[in-house]
Motif scaffolding. Sequence first.
Motif, PDB file in Angstrom:
ATOM      1  N   PRO A 182      -9.708   8.638  -2.317  1.00 17.78           N
ATOM      2  CA  PRO A 182      -8.514   7.962  -2.839  1.00 17.78           C
ATOM      3  C   PRO A 182      -7.315   8.050  -1.882  1.00 17.78           C
ATOM      4  O   PRO A 182      -6.549   7.099  -1.768  1.00 17.78           O
ATOM      5  CB  PRO A 182      -8.217   8.694  -4.153  1.00 17.78           C
ATOM      6  N   LEU A 183      -7.179   9.154  -1.179  1.00 19.44           N
ATOM      7  CA  LEU A 183      -6.069   9.292  -0.240  1.00 19.44           C
ATOM      8  C   LEU A 183      -6.199   8.281   0.893  1.00 19.44           C
ATOM      9  O   LEU A 183      -5.212   7.669   1.318  1.00 19.44           O
ATOM     10  CB  LEU A 183      -6.010  10.715   0.315  1.00 19.44           C
ATOM     11  N   SER A 184      -7.403   8.067   1.364  1.00 16.04           N
ATOM     12  CA  SER A 184      -7.652   7.085   2.419  1.00 16.04           C
ATOM     13  C   SER A 184      -7.311   5.673   1.936  1.00 16.04           C
ATOM     14  O   SER A 184      -6.656   4.901   2.642  1.00 16.04           O
ATOM     15  CB  SER A 184      -9.115   7.164   2.854  1.00 16.04           C
ATOM     16  N   LEU A 241      -0.785   1.322   1.520  1.00 11.86           N
ATOM     17  CA  LEU A 241       0.620   1.346   1.940  1.00 11.86           C
ATOM     18  C   LEU A 241       0.851   0.531   3.207  1.00 11.86           C
ATOM     19  O   LEU A 241       1.968   0.103   3.479  1.00 11.86           O
ATOM     20  CB  LEU A 241       1.088   2.787   2.160  1.00 11.86           C
ATOM     21  N   LEU A 242      -0.211   0.305   3.986  1.00  4.75           N
ATOM     22  CA  LEU A 242      -0.097  -0.448   5.231  1.00  4.75           C
ATOM     23  C   LEU A 242      -0.208  -1.954   5.049  1.00  4.75           C
ATOM     24  O   LEU A 242       0.091  -2.714   5.967  1.00  4.75           O
ATOM     25  CB  LEU A 242      -1.178   0.006   6.226  1.00  4.75           C
ATOM     26  N   THR A 243      -0.631  -2.401   3.878  1.00  4.41           N
ATOM     27  CA  THR A 243      -0.824  -3.836   3.683  1.00  4.41           C
ATOM     28  C   THR A 243       0.504  -4.557   3.542  1.00  4.41           C
ATOM     29  O   THR A 243       1.535  -3.952   3.232  1.00  4.41           O
ATOM     30  CB  THR A 243      -1.664  -4.136   2.418  1.00  4.41           C
ATOM     31  N   ASP A 244       0.446  -5.868   3.765  1.00  7.18           N
ATOM     32  CA  ASP A 244       1.645  -6.680   3.554  1.00  7.18           C
ATOM     33  C   ASP A 244       1.618  -7.362   2.186  1.00  7.18           C
ATOM     34  O   ASP A 244       2.500  -8.125   1.845  1.00  7.18           O
ATOM     35  CB  ASP A 244       1.819  -7.709   4.668  1.00  7.18           C
ATOM     36  N   ASP A 245       0.613  -7.044   1.391  1.00  9.25           N
ATOM     37  CA  ASP A 245       0.481  -7.588   0.045  1.00  9.25           C
ATOM     38  C   ASP A 245       1.230  -6.674  -0.926  1.00  9.25           C
ATOM     39  O   ASP A 245       0.868  -5.512  -1.098  1.00  9.25           O
ATOM     40  CB  ASP A 245      -1.012  -7.673  -0.321  1.00  9.25           C
ATOM     41  N   THR A 246       2.267  -7.211  -1.560  1.00  9.77           N
ATOM     42  CA  THR A 246       3.112  -6.366  -2.414  1.00  9.77           C
ATOM     43  C   THR A 246       2.364  -5.816  -3.628  1.00  9.77           C
ATOM     44  O   THR A 246       2.640  -4.709  -4.067  1.00  9.77           O
ATOM     45  CB  THR A 246       4.376  -7.113  -2.880  1.00  9.77           C
ATOM     46  N   ALA A 247       1.409  -6.572  -4.159  1.00  8.34           N
ATOM     47  CA  ALA A 247       0.656  -6.086  -5.314  1.00  8.34           C
ATOM     48  C   ALA A 247      -0.228  -4.904  -4.916  1.00  8.34           C
ATOM     49  O   ALA A 247      -0.317  -3.913  -5.644  1.00  8.34           O
ATOM     50  CB  ALA A 247      -0.185  -7.204  -5.916  1.00  8.34           C
ATOM     51  N   LEU A 248      -0.866  -4.997  -3.747  1.00  8.99           N
ATOM     52  CA  LEU A 248      -1.719  -3.900  -3.285  1.00  8.99           C
ATOM     53  C   LEU A 248      -0.877  -2.673  -2.939  1.00  8.99           C
ATOM     54  O   LEU A 248      -1.257  -1.549  -3.251  1.00  8.99           O
ATOM     55  CB  LEU A 248      -2.552  -4.342  -2.079  1.00  8.99           C
ATOM     56  N   ARG A 249       0.267  -2.900  -2.284  1.00  7.75           N
ATOM     57  CA  ARG A 249       1.181  -1.780  -2.005  1.00  7.75           C
ATOM     58  C   ARG A 249       1.646  -1.149  -3.312  1.00  7.75           C
ATOM     59  O   ARG A 249       1.738   0.063  -3.431  1.00  7.75           O
ATOM     60  CB  ARG A 249       2.408  -2.244  -1.210  1.00  7.75           C
ATOM     61  N   GLY A 250       1.942  -1.980  -4.292  1.00  9.98           N
ATOM     62  CA  GLY A 250       2.384  -1.476  -5.585  1.00  9.98           C
ATOM     63  C   GLY A 250       1.331  -0.614  -6.254  1.00  9.98           C
ATOM     64  O   GLY A 250       1.641   0.423  -6.845  1.00  9.98           O
ATOM     65  N   THR A 251       0.074  -1.018  -6.133  1.00 11.30           N
ATOM     66  CA  THR A 251      -1.017  -0.224  -6.697  1.00 11.30           C
ATOM     67  C   THR A 251      -1.109   1.128  -6.005  1.00 11.30           C
ATOM     68  O   THR A 251      -1.269   2.161  -6.654  1.00 11.30           O
ATOM     69  CB  THR A 251      -2.354  -0.993  -6.578  1.00 11.30           C
ATOM     70  N   ALA A 252      -0.983   1.122  -4.679  1.00 15.35           N
ATOM     71  CA  ALA A 252      -1.025   2.379  -3.920  1.00 15.35           C
ATOM     72  C   ALA A 252       0.157   3.272  -4.300  1.00 15.35           C
ATOM     73  O   ALA A 252      -0.003   4.480  -4.521  1.00 15.35           O
ATOM     74  CB  ALA A 252      -1.021   2.089  -2.417  1.00 15.35           C
ATOM     75  N   LEU A 253       1.336   2.691  -4.402  1.00 17.98           N
ATOM     76  CA  LEU A 253       2.520   3.468  -4.773  1.00 17.98           C
ATOM     77  C   LEU A 253       2.427   3.984  -6.207  1.00 17.98           C
ATOM     78  O   LEU A 253       2.870   5.092  -6.504  1.00 17.98           O
ATOM     79  CB  LEU A 253       3.780   2.626  -4.597  1.00 17.98           C
ATOM     80  N   GLU A 254       1.839   3.186  -7.074  1.00 17.89           N
ATOM     81  CA  GLU A 254       1.674   3.622  -8.460  1.00 17.89           C
ATOM     82  C   GLU A 254       0.798   4.871  -8.532  1.00 17.89           C
ATOM     83  O   GLU A 254       1.116   5.827  -9.248  1.00 17.89           O
ATOM     84  CB  GLU A 254       1.051   2.496  -9.275  1.00 17.89           C
ATOM     85  N   TYR A 255      -0.301   4.859  -7.769  1.00 17.89           N
ATOM     86  CA  TYR A 255      -1.165   6.044  -7.752  1.00 17.89           C
ATOM     87  C   TYR A 255      -0.413   7.233  -7.166  1.00 17.89           C
ATOM     88  O   TYR A 255      -0.434   8.329  -7.719  1.00 17.89           O
ATOM     89  CB  TYR A 255      -2.444   5.774  -6.958  1.00 17.89           C
ATOM     90  N   LEU A 256       0.278   7.017  -6.056  1.00 14.61           N
ATOM     91  CA  LEU A 256       1.025   8.101  -5.426  1.00 14.61           C
ATOM     92  C   LEU A 256       2.049   8.676  -6.398  1.00 14.61           C
ATOM     93  O   LEU A 256       2.175   9.892  -6.537  1.00 14.61           O
ATOM     94  CB  LEU A 256       1.714   7.596  -4.154  1.00 14.61           C
ATOM     95  N   GLU A 257       2.730   7.800  -7.099  1.00 19.60           N
ATOM     96  CA  GLU A 257       3.728   8.238  -8.078  1.00 19.60           C
ATOM     97  C   GLU A 257       3.087   9.071  -9.190  1.00 19.60           C
ATOM     98  O   GLU A 257       3.680  10.036  -9.673  1.00 19.60           O
ATOM     99  CB  GLU A 257       4.412   7.010  -8.672  1.00 19.60           C
ATOM    100  N   SER A 258       1.861   8.721  -9.561  1.00 23.67           N
ATOM    101  CA  SER A 258       1.208   9.420 -10.665  1.00 23.67           C
ATOM    102  C   SER A 258       0.688  10.803 -10.283  1.00 23.67           C
ATOM    103  O   SER A 258       0.473  11.633 -11.153  1.00 23.67           O
ATOM    104  CB  SER A 258       0.062   8.581 -11.235  1.00 23.67           C
ATOM    105  N   VAL A 259       0.487  11.055  -8.987  1.00 23.60           N
ATOM    106  CA  VAL A 259      -0.095  12.340  -8.581  1.00 23.60           C
ATOM    107  C   VAL A 259       0.909  13.321  -7.984  1.00 23.60           C
ATOM    108  O   VAL A 259       0.629  14.513  -7.906  1.00 23.60           O
ATOM    109  CB  VAL A 259      -1.274  12.157  -7.582  1.00 23.60           C
ATOM    110  N   LEU A 260       2.048  12.827  -7.554  1.00 25.52           N
ATOM    111  CA  LEU A 260       3.023  13.721  -6.921  1.00 25.52           C
ATOM    112  C   LEU A 260       3.904  14.422  -7.951  1.00 25.52           C
ATOM    113  O   LEU A 260       4.364  13.799  -8.913  1.00 25.52           O
ATOM    114  CB  LEU A 260       3.931  12.937  -5.972  1.00 25.52           C
ATOM    115  N   ARG A 275      -7.275   1.824 -10.806  1.00 26.47           N
ATOM    116  CA  ARG A 275      -6.730   0.590 -10.227  1.00 26.47           C
ATOM    117  C   ARG A 275      -6.750   0.638  -8.702  1.00 26.47           C
ATOM    118  O   ARG A 275      -7.077  -0.346  -8.043  1.00 26.47           O
ATOM    119  CB  ARG A 275      -5.313   0.350 -10.727  1.00 26.47           C
ATOM    120  N   LEU A 276      -6.386   1.787  -8.152  1.00 26.86           N
ATOM    121  CA  LEU A 276      -6.374   1.935  -6.688  1.00 26.86           C
ATOM    122  C   LEU A 276      -7.779   1.742  -6.125  1.00 26.86           C
ATOM    123  O   LEU A 276      -7.972   0.995  -5.163  1.00 26.86           O
ATOM    124  CB  LEU A 276      -5.830   3.308  -6.290  1.00 26.86           C
TER     125      LEU A 276
END
Length: 86
Positions: free
Chosen positions: A10-12, A18-37, A68-69
Amino acid sequence: MLALILPANPLSVLYRGLLTDDTALRGTALEYLESVLPDRVRASLWPYLDLESRPVRTAADREEALDRLMRSHASIQLNLKRQEPS
């Protein structure tokens, strides 16, 4: 440092998301990060991330965000390949 507390796969996917230019995919990555930190760590890290492009989404629980991630993994890979210079 995150590798000390998060599973490798999941970290990978999170990092690639986070590197994508797709805002929905970045949002999914950030959502997971937000949920675990933890709150203090998130508060310290958030100013360094481009949150302007993050879609507004309610914070999911950790398992839902991880699901989702991981379902986004193929889309993230395709997006990154598309971003590569030809």
